[in-house]
Scaffold this motif. Structure first.
Motif, short mmCIF file in Angstrom:
data_model
loop_
_atom_site.label_atom_id
_atom_site.label_comp_id
_atom_site.label_asym_id
_atom_site.label_seq_id
_atom_site.Cartn_x
_atom_site.Cartn_y
_atom_site.Cartn_z
N PRO A 60 -9.89 1.79 22.80
CA PRO A 60 -8.71 2.58 23.50
C PRO A 60 -8.09 3.46 22.80
O PRO A 60 -7.64 4.71 23.34
N ASP A 61 -8.10 3.30 21.51
CA ASP A 61 -7.63 4.47 20.56
C ASP A 61 -7.97 4.17 19.04
O ASP A 61 -8.49 2.98 18.72
N LYS A 62 -7.76 5.19 18.01
CA LYS A 62 -8.23 4.99 16.72
C LYS A 62 -7.52 3.72 16.10
O LYS A 62 -8.21 3.12 15.33
N GLN A 63 -6.51 3.53 16.34
CA GLN A 63 -5.62 2.50 15.57
C GLN A 63 -6.42 0.86 15.93
O GLN A 63 -6.59 0.27 14.88
N ARG A 64 -6.84 0.92 17.20
CA ARG A 64 -7.39 -0.30 17.64
C ARG A 64 -9.01 -0.49 16.90
O ARG A 64 -9.41 -1.61 16.47
N ALA A 65 -9.33 0.66 16.96
CA ALA A 65 -10.72 0.69 16.12
C ALA A 65 -10.45 0.47 14.74
O ALA A 65 -11.28 -0.39 14.01
N ARG A 66 -9.64 0.99 14.16
CA ARG A 66 -9.58 0.54 12.57
C ARG A 66 -9.04 -1.03 12.34
O ARG A 66 -9.45 -1.64 11.48
N ARG A 67 -8.01 -1.44 13.32
CA ARG A 67 -7.70 -2.69 13.25
C ARG A 67 -8.96 -3.85 13.45
O ARG A 67 -9.11 -4.81 13.05
#
Length: 106
Positions: A60-67
């Motif tokens: 959904p977004d880069k923050q969730r990819a990183r998490r």
């Protein structure tokens, strides 16, 4: 904004560790809304050379990819892949619809 984890898997040594990685990765993606868009498959070469396989995972977004990448669940299985393959891995933001090529000039 939608983001993608993109991996160019240059070499993979198939064996029990890669099989275990493949059996476990889906469960690590689910809490972060990740899903495979491309997972290997045939590549039709149009220009230059492309050794290996392409993997694209949507988030959904880069923050969730990183998490997801930093999560204990993924970090626990990551060596199963990195010890048995050579890959380039990046996170990249998608584009808003409608997007035109000239939007990058702004």
């Amino acid at each position: 904004m939608t983001a993608y984890a993109v991996a160019h898997m240059r070499q993979v040594k198939m064996g029990p560790q890669i099989v275990e990685y493949l059996q476990k990765i889906d469960a690590t993606l689910e809490p972060f809304g990740g899903r495979f868009l491309v997972h290997g498959g045939d590549v039709e070469m149009i220009e230059n050379d492309w050794p290996g396989h392409l993997i694209i995972i949507e988030f959904p977004d880069k923050q969730r990819a990183r998490r997801w990448y930093d999560s204990a669940a993924y970090q626990a299985i990551l060596p199963l892949r990195t010890d048995n393959s050579t890959a380039d891995v990046v996170f990249v933001d998608g584009v808003e619809y409608p997007h035109k090529a000239t939007d990058v000039l702004e």
